[in-house]
Write a protein that holds these residues in place. Structure first.
Motif, PDB file in Angstrom:
ATOM      1  N   MET A 289     -46.887  50.120  -6.930  1.00  0.00           N
ATOM      2  CA  MET A 289     -45.507  50.557  -7.164  1.00  0.00           C
ATOM      3  C   MET A 289     -45.219  50.672  -8.658  1.00  0.00           C
ATOM      4  SD  MET A 289     -41.935  48.997  -5.830  1.00  0.00           S
ATOM      5  CE  MET A 289     -41.779  49.888  -4.299  1.00  0.00           C
ATOM      6  N   THR A 290     -45.752  49.731  -9.411  1.00  0.00           N
ATOM      7  CA  THR A 290     -45.475  49.764 -10.847  1.00  0.00           C
ATOM      8  C   THR A 290     -46.651  50.293 -11.661  1.00  0.00           C
ATOM      9  OG1 THR A 290     -46.133  47.438 -10.921  1.00  0.00           O
ATOM     10  CG2 THR A 290     -43.778  47.894 -10.778  1.00  0.00           C
ATOM     11  N   HIS A 291     -47.837  50.250 -11.080  1.00  0.00           N
ATOM     12  CA  HIS A 291     -49.021  50.687 -11.818  1.00  0.00           C
ATOM     13  C   HIS A 291     -49.921  51.529 -10.917  1.00  0.00           C
ATOM     14  CE1 HIS A 291     -47.557  47.363 -14.244  1.00  0.00           C
ATOM     15  NE2 HIS A 291     -48.186  47.922 -15.262  1.00  0.00           N
ATOM     16  N   PRO A 292     -49.623  52.831 -10.816  1.00  0.00           N
ATOM     17  CA  PRO A 292     -50.434  53.707  -9.965  1.00  0.00           C
ATOM     18  C   PRO A 292     -51.905  53.623 -10.362  1.00  0.00           C
ATOM     19  CG  PRO A 292     -48.489  54.862 -10.751  1.00  0.00           C
ATOM     20  CD  PRO A 292     -48.531  53.562 -11.487  1.00  0.00           C
ATOM     21  N   ASP A 293     -52.757  53.703  -9.343  1.00  0.00           N
ATOM     22  CA  ASP A 293     -54.195  53.533  -9.568  1.00  0.00           C
ATOM     23  C   ASP A 293     -54.893  54.252  -8.405  1.00  0.00           C
ATOM     24  OD1 ASP A 293     -56.835  52.653  -9.426  1.00  0.00           O
ATOM     25  OD2 ASP A 293     -56.357  50.629 -10.125  1.00  0.00           O
TER      26      ASP A 293
ATOM     27  N   ALA B 241     -47.417  43.750   4.440  1.00  0.00           N
ATOM     28  CA  ALA B 241     -48.307  44.663   3.722  1.00  0.00           C
ATOM     29  C   ALA B 241     -47.858  46.102   3.945  1.00  0.00           C
ATOM     30  CB  ALA B 241     -49.744  44.459   4.203  1.00  0.00           C
ATOM     31  N   ALA B 242     -47.542  46.421   5.192  1.00  0.00           N
ATOM     32  CA  ALA B 242     -47.163  47.787   5.540  1.00  0.00           C
ATOM     33  C   ALA B 242     -45.913  48.224   4.784  1.00  0.00           C
ATOM     34  CB  ALA B 242     -46.938  47.894   7.047  1.00  0.00           C
ATOM     35  N   VAL B 243     -44.927  47.334   4.723  1.00  0.00           N
ATOM     36  CA  VAL B 243     -43.682  47.667   4.030  1.00  0.00           C
ATOM     37  C   VAL B 243     -43.943  47.855   2.534  1.00  0.00           C
ATOM     38  CG1 VAL B 243     -41.396  46.791   3.394  1.00  0.00           C
ATOM     39  CG2 VAL B 243     -42.210  46.573   5.762  1.00  0.00           C
ATOM     40  N   ALA B 244     -44.712  46.949   1.957  1.00  0.00           N
ATOM     41  CA  ALA B 244     -44.993  47.044   0.521  1.00  0.00           C
ATOM     42  C   ALA B 244     -45.744  48.338   0.208  1.00  0.00           C
ATOM     43  CB  ALA B 244     -45.813  45.828   0.064  1.00  0.00           C
ATOM     44  N   TYR B 245     -46.709  48.661   1.067  1.00  0.00           N
ATOM     45  CA  TYR B 245     -47.528  49.849   0.805  1.00  0.00           C
ATOM     46  C   TYR B 245     -46.713  51.128   0.988  1.00  0.00           C
ATOM     47  CZ  TYR B 245     -51.925  52.286   0.151  1.00  0.00           C
ATOM     48  OH  TYR B 245     -52.928  53.060  -0.365  1.00  0.00           O
ATOM     49  N   TYR B 246     -45.875  51.106   1.964  1.00  0.00           N
ATOM     50  CA  TYR B 246     -44.986  52.248   2.219  1.00  0.00           C
ATOM     51  C   TYR B 246     -44.020  52.445   1.058  1.00  0.00           C
ATOM     52  CZ  TYR B 246     -40.982  54.709   4.292  1.00  0.00           C
ATOM     53  OH  TYR B 246     -39.941  55.570   4.536  1.00  0.00           O
ATOM     54  N   GLU B 247     -43.440  51.360   0.605  1.00  0.00           N
ATOM     55  CA  GLU B 247     -42.467  51.470  -0.485  1.00  0.00           C
ATOM     56  C   GLU B 247     -43.125  51.926  -1.770  1.00  0.00           C
ATOM     57  OE1 GLU B 247     -40.478  47.697  -0.548  1.00  0.00           O
ATOM     58  OE2 GLU B 247     -39.067  48.305   1.030  1.00  0.00           O
ATOM     59  N   ALA B 248     -44.372  51.535  -1.946  1.00  0.00           N
ATOM     60  CA  ALA B 248     -45.065  51.886  -3.184  1.00  0.00           C
ATOM     61  C   ALA B 248     -45.553  53.335  -3.154  1.00  0.00           C
ATOM     62  CB  ALA B 248     -46.241  50.943  -3.405  1.00  0.00           C
ATOM     63  N   THR B 249     -46.119  53.727  -2.018  1.00  0.00           N
ATOM     64  CA  THR B 249     -46.834  55.007  -1.970  1.00  0.00           C
ATOM     65  C   THR B 249     -46.130  56.060  -1.133  1.00  0.00           C
ATOM     66  OG1 THR B 249     -48.060  54.363   0.018  1.00  0.00           O
ATOM     67  CG2 THR B 249     -49.037  53.788  -2.116  1.00  0.00           C
ATOM     68  N   GLY B 250     -45.155  55.662  -0.331  1.00  0.00           N
ATOM     69  CA  GLY B 250     -44.521  56.600   0.591  1.00  0.00           C
ATOM     70  C   GLY B 250     -45.392  56.901   1.799  1.00  0.00           C
ATOM     71  N   LYS B 251     -46.609  56.360   1.841  1.00  0.00           N
ATOM     72  CA  LYS B 251     -47.501  56.607   2.974  1.00  0.00           C
ATOM     73  C   LYS B 251     -47.125  55.685   4.127  1.00  0.00           C
ATOM     74  CE  LYS B 251     -51.378  57.954   0.044  1.00  0.00           C
ATOM     75  NZ  LYS B 251     -52.668  57.509  -0.505  1.00  0.00           N
ATOM     76  N   ASP B 252     -47.022  56.254   5.314  1.00  0.00           N
ATOM     77  CA  ASP B 252     -46.489  55.439   6.405  1.00  0.00           C
ATOM     78  C   ASP B 252     -47.503  55.120   7.507  1.00  0.00           C
ATOM     79  OD1 ASP B 252     -46.720  57.817   7.659  1.00  0.00           O
ATOM     80  OD2 ASP B 252     -44.606  57.978   8.256  1.00  0.00           O
ATOM     81  N   LYS B 253     -48.783  55.352   7.238  1.00  0.00           N
ATOM     82  CA  LYS B 253     -49.761  55.073   8.292  1.00  0.00           C
ATOM     83  C   LYS B 253     -49.739  53.579   8.685  1.00  0.00           C
ATOM     84  CE  LYS B 253     -53.910  57.108   8.682  1.00  0.00           C
ATOM     85  NZ  LYS B 253     -55.330  57.427   8.405  1.00  0.00           N
TER      86      LYS B 253
END
Lengths: 649, 649
Positions: free
Chosen positions: B87-91, B146-158
């Motif tokens: 979310m703060t450091h794209p990689d 994990a799912a919520v954090a990843y979704y919020e960071a990347t917009g990916k909803d898988k």
């Protein structure tokens, strides 16, 4: 190595302000009460089933074995205590009860001599398959000790014959000879018992078997590992499942006994083994073994012993830990372990007339042992703490083993009958003779009839010990006689004087004894004045638990603070070590008890409200009076906090 | 109860002398290293098998499940940390790795939505049969987080869809409706995760399910007892045998949650549950539940918390014990428990703008959390002691759980990824907004972009905290704006001053915050000077362990003594509390570290020889220099003793 012979309790009477109470308690209460418990007739106590196991094994009753695998030993220790007691205090009714128990034991014995009710009742085929965990040889040892004591007291040899038959069977099974099991006991005990059997019967094979057990122990390949792998298929008696290999240090089988130089593992097993080692060193003049014993004794008493005489710093394995690790509140200090240390010290003394041994026996006899029992003789501590916070004992699982109140009995009831047999044989521990010297190790009032170079000497001892340091001896002789009278100068004593017939007497100090060498006449008196001020004692700085803390002592007595006298939260108290201490009496303690008062400060709890932490400069203290009572009397006035090591100010 | 909203890390950057190191360490070392560990590619670390379990469950590999029943959660916590970090450091490379892991998780999910590799691999029929011990709902919770954090960071909803499918399945199975299981998790975690899922998706059923789990817990008839008796036939997951009924306090299921007023049982479970309770109180404006939370929070922080922020006094059940029981050397103080207390405090803060919550978060973030990891980010403490004697950790079984050295990984590896996800989301903890007020809770340098009454404010923060109490804020605004700027005045601070544009400023103090109310202009600066002297801190006298002892603090930092600086046997040292303390630097510690020196005395060990006890008057001390280092840096210069609470002189 046969330097001294101890004078038997047979030739000693006890008439003592301190121990008279306890020896009477053993006769009048403990022995009868414990018999009731062993017969499951005390509803409040945990059921023992020990006598019933013998009845079932003898075929007189139906049922299953109940209790621990070493339940038989509770009966044996009781019988041993009865033997000791009958030797000095005949009691036909008690003897009749004991004879009946002995008849029952004889009936339970197998035709080949085997005798262990746990295995007889339902596991006969499992005999000797788990020496490491199953206590058969331990129970045999206690049976032998009982048999010898009973024989010596009454002259009756029925139990002695039972014991010999069992010992002979064991001798035919264990040993280094081809075809014998090269094993040894998981819990040492039979080793010292076999030496007693040797001395009672004169048969050297028992001494040889004892030496075998000692010398085989810990050798490679290790028998306990072999047994675990090949005999019991890794199955544990306790869990009935496969378990990892046994911890050999726990059993003092991690290396050959003669290569051991630190007290490790289960503390009771350790000191019972060391006692047997000392016996063998004495009987066989084995200097090497004596030196091993000496190293172990020093390791315990200079590195691993509480100031009360407690040993065993952890409940995990009821064991020694490491040098200077002496936590006060998670302590184990099992009663039986300290009793075993008395046994060990007493045996060392026979080879080494040094006051240290008597110092340790005295420490245990005046602090830990009487402290482990209630004044009514019916409640006991298994664990003997030096710091008790009852709430923590209940709510902190790491302290559940520490009890703030003595208990009526235990499912594992090794301690109460051990106290009974020790106190019933107290007469054995007071005097010894070496050629021309009569030694007094303990200041316990009464009389002794000793033989010095084939001449009889009768001496009476009289004092208010341990509360007063004045001891009086008077000597009865048929004719004037030259001998040395040696008295232990307690290590706590900084200053003393000896008077003979009211005249200051000369003496020679050697290894903690004052030797008075002269020609004695009938009716002469010796008076010793041990100065007995209040002493403030510190621990070796390596004992981290006691850093900055002190213990109040007077004479051999360790003192403690109790909540009932000093209020809750004893840790908030610091003691003014430089202020005056006063001795006094208390009317809620036994008559004659000397209490100690002093000055101290208490951290003020008011004003803290809900803060856990705040600046030290805002912490306030207020002066308080401190009242200390002898440690051995703690916990007799209701449940509360107790503290031995107090912060010094 | 919706008093404040926390500013998301999305709008916060961290550029901080202290935490910059740790947040970089998370990104550069911990996340990559933990991925290697989860894939069993670090030979020195205990094998994890966690990724492999997913491969087996997905049918991509053959094999058995390995690891703890909650092994899946290590992967989930890692993914959550990755989400926070991205979310703060794209990689892109890290994101690719995570996407592949997410593909694998999706493949492992059953068609009905079920997802727990332990049960999928070989115990599918045992699903939901041992909620008390088997962590299915716990693992589900971490997956959701994990799912919520990843979704919020990347917009990916898988992964979010995977989580929703699983949550929907759980919702269809658990609840008070007829035919559903009236159970709840053995290890709380899903409750707080479901609130996150509710906020991410907007679907109220997740909030309802979370509330159900909280409100059902501990009600009569007790589900865990019912399950033990009727569902799992008394068989334990851990021993595979019949075991006694579960200890309900351990699981905080001993009474309904709303009737609980003391923090009991397993500390991590407790604080995770309290966090969810606070979430529900916030989301549903449940004042009663807030009050319950407040009581529990107070119980922890005023009775059961170490000065380092550690909680859980005993290893037995990794649990709380009772008020004021805070042993330093047998402590548990699990890293995860303190992380959970940060979660709980952070949630309380949203309902109650009181400085206490920030004080506790600060205490943990500057002491326990960085102290639990090595400076290289690859070694960790599970247990965080306040007193370490390495020999005792090895030789006293009661202290085996305390390690003198951080370890590479653990078979139960809950702590390392928990640290990673906390530090990767640190931006969430610094600022909040309430109507017209912008709150600063933590002094962590960087920037924040906040919305106050729909107007954007950009503020940058700059300091050398925690080593220096001067904090500078500068404000960027498009146009002048009136709002309150509230800064937490740390509870350790006795004196402070605030300057605006170099002019002393007025402020109002309310519940631990200084509120500055004015019209702000672009480019204005606020400078705060918190006086940060060395403070000598005492414990509440009811904390017996710390009687007569003090702790050195400076600002939020707890200091400790280490053997490397002060020699062996730290217990022999007493600290002169009234002498001067100096601050300084050390070249064997990270640059910028402030150490503290003072004066003290050390008990002299020479001259003790072999005595364990002797008169206090013969004990000697000598003056010594004392060197204290920040607690969070202990154990980074080799293995040795460490001590937080020092005897005061």
């Amino acid at each position: 190595m046969k330097i001294m012979e101890h004078v038997s309790k047979k030739n000693v009477t006890i008439d003592d302000g301190f121990f008279g109470f306890y020896t009477r308690l053993v006769r009048d209460t403990m022995i009868p009460y414990q018999w009731e418990v062993l017969n499951d007739r005390v509803p409040e106590a945990e059921p023992s089933h020990a006598v019933k196991n013998f009845k079932i094994a003898a075929g007189l009753e139906k049922g299953d074995f109940h209790g621990f695998v070493f339940q038989d030993s509770d009966v044996a220790k009781w019988l041993e205590a009865v033997g000791h007691s009958l030797m000095t205090h005949p009691d036909p009714e008690l003897e009749k009860t004991a004879d009946e128990m002995i008849d029952l034991i004889e009936k339970a014995q197998c035709s080949d001599g085997y005798l262990d009710t746990y295995f007889i009742i339902n596991k006969n085929e499992k005999r000797w398959t788990n020496l490491c965990e199953c206590h058969e040889l331990y129970c045999a040892g206690h049976l032998i000790e009982a048999a010898v004591a009973y024989y010596e007291a009454t002259g009756k040899d029925k139990l002695l014959k039972v014991a010999c038959r069992f010992a002979d069977l064991i001798d035919s099974i264990f040993g280094s000879e081809e075809g014998k099991i090269k094993g040894y006991p998981g819990h040492q005990e039979i080793e010292l018992a076999l030496v007693k059997l040797y001395k009672a019967t004169g048969d050297p094979k028992y001494l040889k078997l004892s030496s075998y057990f000692i010398n085989e122990r810990g050798k490679e390949p290790n028998y306990f590992l072999y047994e675990w792998e090949n005999v019991r298929n890794r199955i544990s008696h306790w869990t009935k499942r496969e378990e990892p290999a046994p911890n050999l240090e726990y059993n003092q089988a991690h290396r050959p006994v003669r290569q051991q130089d630190k007290a490790v593992g289960h503390a009771v097993r350790a000191v019972y083994m060391y006692s047997a080692m000392a016996d063998i060193a004495y009987e066989t003049s084995d200097r090497e073994l004596f030196e091993v014993c000496r190293k172990l004794w020093e390791n315990i008493t200079t590195r691993r012993m509480y100031i009360t005489g407690g040993i065993g710093s952890t409940r995990h394995g009821e064991a020694f830990t490491f040098d200077y690790d002496l936590p006060n509140d998670t302590v184990y200090a099992e009663t039986c372990a300290s009793i075993g240390l008395v046994f060990f010290s007493h045996r060392m003394l026979k080879m080494d007339p040094s006051g240290e041994y008597g110092d340790v026996m005295e420490k245990i006899l005046y602090n830990l042992v009487p402290g482990s029992m209630s004044r009514n003789g019916k409640e006991f501590f298994y664990v003997n703490p030096l710091e008790v916070w009852p709430e923590a004992c209940k709510k902190d699982p790491g302290k559940h083993h520490v009890k703030a109140k003595r208990q009526k009995w235990f499912s594992c009831a090794c301690c109460p009958p051990n106290i009974a047999r020790l106190l019933a044989s107290l007469g054995d521990y007071i005097y010894s003779v070496n050629n021309d010297t009569l030694f007094t190790h303990l200041y316990i009032g009464g009389t002794v009839e000793a033989n010095i170079r084939n001449q009889k000497v009768l001496i009476s001892q009289n004092s208010k010990y341990p509360y007063d340091g004045e001891i009086e001896f008077s000597i009865s002789l048929n004719q004037p006689m030259n001998f040395k009278f040696a008295v232990r100068v307690p290590s706590w004593c900084r200053k003393f004087e000896i008077y003979i017939n009211n005249q200051k007497a000369g003496y020679e100090i050697k290894k903690g004894y004052a030797y008075i060498n002269r020609t004695w006449h009938n009716g002469e008196s010796i008076r010793i004045f041990f100065e007995m001020p209040v002493e403030i004692i510190a621990s070796n700085p390596k004992v981290r638990e006691n850093a900055g803390k002190v213990c109040i002592m007077r004479g051999p007595l360790v003192y403690c603070l109790e909540e009932i006298d000093n209020g809750p939260n004893l840790s908030a108290i610091s003691l003014c070590v430089d202020k005056e201490f006063k001795t006094g009496n208390a009317n809620d303690l036994p008559e004659g008890t000397v209490i100690i008062t002093g000055e101290g400060f208490r951290t003020v709890e008011e004003g803290w409200n809900d803060e856990l932490y705040k600046p030290y400069r805002s912490v306030e203290t207020r002066p308080v009076k401190i009242k200390a009572i002898p440690y051995y009397l703690w916990g007799n006035r209701g449940e509360g906090e107790m503290l031995v090591w107090i912060r010094a100010r």
